[in-house]
Enzyme design. Structure first.
Site, short mmCIF file in Angstrom:
data_model
loop_
_atom_site.label_atom_id
_atom_site.label_comp_id
_atom_site.label_asym_id
_atom_site.label_seq_id
_atom_site.Cartn_x
_atom_site.Cartn_y
_atom_site.Cartn_z
N ARG A 166 62.88 -42.14 -63.26
CA ARG A 166 61.80 -42.55 -62.37
C ARG A 166 62.39 -42.90 -61.00
NH1 ARG A 166 58.83 -40.41 -65.41
NH2 ARG A 166 57.13 -41.32 -66.65
N HIS A 172 60.01 -33.15 -59.32
CA HIS A 172 59.67 -33.69 -60.65
C HIS A 172 59.43 -32.55 -61.65
CE1 HIS A 172 58.09 -37.55 -62.71
NE2 HIS A 172 58.66 -36.73 -63.59
#
Lengths: 306, 306
Positions: free
Chosen positions: A221, A269
């Site tokens: 993250r 991502h």
């Protein structure tokens, strides 16, 4: 039972069709405000309103392995939260991380730059023993990544909250062994869950402990990493580079320095994507097992945050 | 025994020092014209004159896994020719090939191009089952590469002259099964030895049999590949791309179209480098075993050409 499917940020039609086919006994619908109460929810980034309207939910099944965003919401107090335990993500993560480590270790970017300039060059092969790779987080994804790296004969270290044992991996655990783990690593791969304990864990103090010429791969993250600290250590030369797939704000804002930093490679991502067919099969299996009262893998401990 | 070290194209001093340390009982010297007769030679690209002057040689130890260049010379008739059987090259080859396959499969070049233009984009994940990888040549290097690819759950096929069995690899053998092997492959990795039978084996006819969107990785020898045939199949769109580490002429001549072809990635013969320390240890072990009359791995069959 009635399952309500609620999903934002993803095209819902194929998920609905797949879940209906996999759970023919269930009534599966796209959530809309004011919908009837459901037993289970299959969610990706639902609004708070969804949970506020569905306090009776028994199970909430996340379409993903990280549930930090979900845990920021007020969840129905009695609902069991379940995350994907793999669904094809572990092998993708192993691919992405091994690709990044090999590209860095073998200096393939340097060769590519030489080739673009028409230069045929040799570089002295680097010694694998000088590139110990530390993997933070040894869950399903982290363990798979560590094993894949060991397959390429890198010295592999692992660090996790509770002690683990993985073949071919030198395992550290807990805060007491964190500094030793960092000091023994040159390449650092972050696969930790995002919790209050792990937020900002990749910062100036911790990254400074990596061996000189350190390389950071963040696939967990964005909030694990203090962006300015990474930039400072790249500028000072203590770190050689970074490959980043996750960011504090996604999409990464256009003005962010990561976009064009010469020592940083970014991807949008994409290190491990949810594979719809695999995930539907897995979630359907989890719902059916839950309904039968059988054990379900991937239960989230709300206190631990993962 | 007396070993004469002869090596062109490589800095000899560290090899001499390493071999002397590893074989203290042997007399190890750099070859010069008119040198005294030696029992063994350790060679990389020696001149014909070397072998003409040393017809009594009992063993010739190649600093490399491919011996096609040596076999073009007139060798002493009774000398046993021995190649490196691994010496750290297999893991390097596995790294290089896995990196190439992952980069192509995961479209990392496409993402990188988007990022350079400031675009944050998603692409639909591709299906691993649609990317069967065929490995030509299942010796020490090929087998290791095939196993590494299987670790990433690609469907892996292998083809070799004589039948082999490798866990997780669908093995084909001989000319009778070559076309079936090609037709079942989308990504093709060449690790064959270069022999009269395999020269030009990657040509228009064979590469046309790959599945549409084929991708070619050549890490064996440049003379395996018919350059113009590859270019034609890239232009026609049947092939999606290629990653090439070896070329008919090395360094690749400046005017060669491979340098700047948008669908071709080249590296300067760096996929698996001879690691000096490891190789010295292995060659010293082979010489000592040979001297004791024990079996030695890596014996070259001059008729087969590898």
């Amino acid at each position: 039972m009635k399952s309500t499917f609620c999903c934002s940020g993803t095209e819902p039609a194929p998920w609905l069709a797949g879940l209906r086919a996999a759970l023919p006994q269930a009534q599966i619908e796209l959530w809309q405000a004011g919908a009837l109460p459901a037993d289970y929810a299959v969610v990706w980034a639902p609004p708070q309103q969804f949970f506020d309207e569905q306090p009776q939910l028994r199970g909430v099944f996340a379409i993903g392995a990280g549930v930090d965003a979900l845990l920021k919401l007020r969840l129905p107090p009695h609902a069991t939260l379940v995350r994907l335990d793999d669904a094809g993500m572990a092998v993708q993560m192993a691919e992405y991380v091994c690709h990044a480590v090999i590209r860095h270790f073998r200096e393939l970017d340097v060769y590519a730059a030489d080739i673009r300039q028409g230069h045929w060059t040799f570089r002295k092969p680097r010694n694998r023993a000088d590139f110990p790779v530390g993997v933070m987080g040894l869950g399903v994804l982290g363990a798979r990544v560590a094993q894949a790296l060991a397959h390429f004969e890198f010295p592999v270290l692992g660090w996790s909250r509770s002690a683990k044992a993985i073949d071919g991996v030198r395992c550290f655990s807990g805060s007491a062994q964190f500094h030793d783990f960092l000091a023994a690593s040159r390449v650092l791969v972050n696969l930790l869950p995002l919790t209050p304990d792990t937020r900002d864990i990749l910062n100036r103090a911790t990254l400074s402990r990596l061996q000189p010429g350190g390389y950071v791969i963040n696939v967990a993250r964005g909030a694990h990493l203090v962006d300015d600290d990474l930039l400072a250590l790249l500028d000072s030369g203590h770190l050689a580079g970074a490959m980043l797939d996750v960011f504090r704000t996604e999409p990464l804002p256009p003005e962010h320095p990561f976009w064009r930093h010469p020592k940083i490679t970014i991807t949008p991502h994409t290190s491990a994507r949810t594979l719809r067919e695999t995930s539907i099969g897995q979630i359907a299996g989890k719902i059916a097992a839950f309904e039968r009262g059988e054990p379900v893998a991937g239960l989230v401990d709300r206190e631990q945050g993962y």
